[in-house]
Design a protein around this motif. Structure first.
Motif, PDB file in Angstrom:
ATOM      1  N   UNK A 158      38.978  65.670  59.677  1.00 28.43           N
ATOM      2  CA  UNK A 158      37.835  66.517  60.048  1.00 28.43           C
ATOM      3  C   UNK A 158      38.274  67.824  60.693  1.00 28.43           C
ATOM      4  N   UNK A 159      39.467  67.851  61.294  1.00 26.10           N
ATOM      5  CA  UNK A 159      39.942  69.086  61.922  1.00 26.10           C
ATOM      6  C   UNK A 159      40.607  70.041  60.928  1.00 26.10           C
ATOM      7  N   UNK A 160      40.577  69.680  59.642  1.00 17.34           N
ATOM      8  CA  UNK A 160      41.130  70.550  58.606  1.00 17.34           C
ATOM      9  C   UNK A 160      42.584  70.295  58.262  1.00 17.34           C
ATOM     10  N   UNK A 196      39.081  54.419  70.003  1.00 13.61           N
ATOM     11  CA  UNK A 196      39.851  55.583  70.450  1.00 13.61           C
ATOM     12  C   UNK A 196      40.701  56.188  69.323  1.00 13.61           C
ATOM     13  N   UNK A 197      40.310  55.966  68.101  1.00 14.26           N
ATOM     14  CA  UNK A 197      41.109  56.455  66.970  1.00 14.26           C
ATOM     15  C   UNK A 197      41.204  57.975  66.969  1.00 14.26           C
ATOM     16  N   UNK A 198      42.374  58.446  66.611  1.00 17.50           N
ATOM     17  CA  UNK A 198      42.597  59.886  66.503  1.00 17.50           C
ATOM     18  C   UNK A 198      42.415  60.378  65.068  1.00 17.50           C
ATOM     19  N   UNK A 199      42.000  59.490  64.159  1.00 23.11           N
ATOM     20  CA  UNK A 199      41.873  59.848  62.751  1.00 23.11           C
ATOM     21  C   UNK A 199      40.416  59.817  62.322  1.00 23.11           C
ATOM     22  N   UNK A 200      40.029  60.907  61.655  1.00 21.45           N
ATOM     23  CA  UNK A 200      38.667  60.973  61.109  1.00 21.45           C
ATOM     24  C   UNK A 200      38.738  61.575  59.709  1.00 21.45           C
ATOM     25  N   UNK A 201      39.177  60.786  58.715  1.00 18.37           N
ATOM     26  CA  UNK A 201      39.352  61.325  57.365  1.00 18.37           C
ATOM     27  C   UNK A 201      38.022  61.708  56.739  1.00 18.37           C
ATOM     28  N   UNK A 202      38.051  62.836  56.022  1.00 25.96           N
ATOM     29  CA  UNK A 202      36.864  63.298  55.302  1.00 25.96           C
ATOM     30  C   UNK A 202      37.087  63.298  53.785  1.00 25.96           C
ATOM     31  N   UNK A 203      38.343  63.493  53.353  1.00 25.92           N
ATOM     32  CA  UNK A 203      38.653  63.577  51.920  1.00 25.92           C
ATOM     33  C   UNK A 203      39.978  62.893  51.613  1.00 25.92           C
ATOM     34  N   UNK A 204      40.069  62.433  50.384  1.00 20.33           N
ATOM     35  CA  UNK A 204      41.327  61.886  49.867  1.00 20.33           C
ATOM     36  C   UNK A 204      41.804  62.833  48.768  1.00 20.33           C
ATOM     37  N   UNK A 205      42.965  63.433  48.939  1.00 20.19           N
ATOM     38  CA  UNK A 205      43.522  64.324  47.918  1.00 20.19           C
ATOM     39  C   UNK A 205      44.430  63.480  47.024  1.00 20.19           C
ATOM     40  N   UNK A 218      35.731  62.272  48.186  1.00 17.96           N
ATOM     41  CA  UNK A 218      35.134  62.015  49.491  1.00 17.96           C
ATOM     42  C   UNK A 218      35.622  60.664  50.037  1.00 17.96           C
ATOM     43  N   UNK A 219      35.997  60.672  51.313  1.00 20.32           N
ATOM     44  CA  UNK A 219      36.314  59.394  51.971  1.00 20.32           C
ATOM     45  C   UNK A 219      35.019  58.578  52.045  1.00 20.32           C
ATOM     46  N   UNK A 220      35.046  57.298  51.642  1.00 18.75           N
ATOM     47  CA  UNK A 220      33.798  56.509  51.629  1.00 18.75           C
ATOM     48  C   UNK A 220      33.126  56.476  53.003  1.00 18.75           C
TER      49      UNK A 220
END
Length: 243
Positions: A158-160, A196-205, A218-220
Motif C-alpha cells: 500500500x505504501x507503493x 501488528x503486521x507490517x505488510x499490506x499487499x495491494x497487487x501481485x506482479x 489485485x490482491x484478493x
C-alpha cells in the motif's frame, strides 16, 4: 779460326735463335689463352649476376604465399574469444521475481506469452491459520504453449513499494497448456494473528515462466492478513495443471 769451329759457332747461334723463337711463340700462345680464359670468366660472371638462381629468387615469393595461405582456422582464431563469452550470464536468481525458473523440456520457443494468458488471483486458504493465494492462468490463445517452471512474483504494498517473493523448494514439472486449459501456482504465507503486521499487499506482479512481460493482479480482498515484513515467510510454488 778453323772451319770446324766456325760450324759449331753457327749451330749454336741457330739453336739460340730457334729457342728464342720458341719462347716468343709460347708467350704469344699463353697470352692468347689467358685472354680467352679471362673473357670466359667475365662472361660467366656477367651471366651469373643477371640470372639469379631460382632458389634465392623464390625465397620472398614463398614467404608471401606462406603469409597469405594460412589455414582459415588460423586466421579466424583471434576472433573466437567473443563466442566464448556467450555463456557467461546464464545464472538464474534464487527468487521468483525473474520469471525464468523453467524445468528442462518445456520446449524452447513454445512458452506462453503474458498476452496469451488470462490471469486471476483468488484466496485459497484452507483454514484461518494457513495463508494461501492461488493465481490462475488460462490459455486464451489458439496455440499450445508452456508455462513450465516458477512464475516471477512481486508483491506491491500500500505504501507503493514492492518486494520479490522467494521460491519454494519443489521441482517444477512440464506444464503445457492447450487452448482453453488452465494452470495455477500458489503463494503461501504465514498468517498474522497479532494485528501488528507490517505488510499490506495491494497487487501481485506476475511474470509467467520464461517471459519478460508482467501482469498486475489485485490482491484478493478476502485473503487472510499476512505476517510482514516480506521475507522468507512468503513463498511462491511452481506452476501446475489445475485439477
Amino acid at each position: 779460326m778453323s772451319s770446324s769451329t766456325t760450324a759449331r759457332t753457327t749451330r749454336r747461334r741457330g739453336l739460340r735463335v730457334a729457342a728464342a723463337a720458341l719462347v716468343a711463340t709460347a708467350g704469344l700462345t699463353l697470352t692468347a689463352c689467358s685472354g680467352a680464359d679471362a673473357t670466359g670468366v667475365k662472361s660467366e660472371g656477367s651471366t651469373g649476376s643477371s640470372s639469379v638462381p631460382e632458389s634465392s629468387g623464390a625465397g620472398p615469393s614463398t614467404g608471401a604465399q606462406g603469409t597469405d595461405a594460412q589455414p582459415d582456422n588460423a586466421k579466424s582464431g583471434s576472433g573466437g574469444g567473443a563466442s566464448s563469452r556467450a555463456g557467461s550470464g546464464g545464472a538464474s536468481s534464487p527468487r521468483a521475481g525473474s520469471g525464468n525458473g523453467a524445468a528442462k523440456g518445456g520446449g524452447k520457443g513454445k512458452f506462453c506469452r503474458a498476452n496469451e494468458l488470462m490471469m486471476e488471483a483468488v484466496d485459497s486458504s484452507p483454514d484461518s491459520d494457513t495463508g494461501d493465494v492461488t493465481v490462475q492462468m488460462t490459455n486464451k490463445g489458439a496455440r499450445t504453449c508452456s508455462v513450465t517452471g516458477f512464475a516471477g512474483v512481486d508483491l506491491k504494498d500500500a505504501d507503493g513499494t514492492s518486494a520479490p517473493v522467494h521460491r519454494g523448494g519443489e521441482q517444477p514439472r512440464i506444464t503445457n497448456l492447450k487452448s482453453g486449459d488452465t494452470a495455477t501456482f500458489s503463494i503461501s504465507y504465514t498468517v498474522d494473528s497479532s494485528g501488528d503486521s507490517l505488510a499490506s499487499p495491494t497487487n501481485i506482479i506476475v511474470t509467467p515462466p520464461n517471459e519478460t512481460h508482467s501482469v498486475s493482479l489485485k490482491w484478493p480482498a478476502d485473503a487472510l492478513k499476512l505476517a510482514g515484513p516480506y521475507d522468507e515467510k512468503i513463498k511462491v510454488h511452481p506452476v501446475g495443471i489445475a485439477n
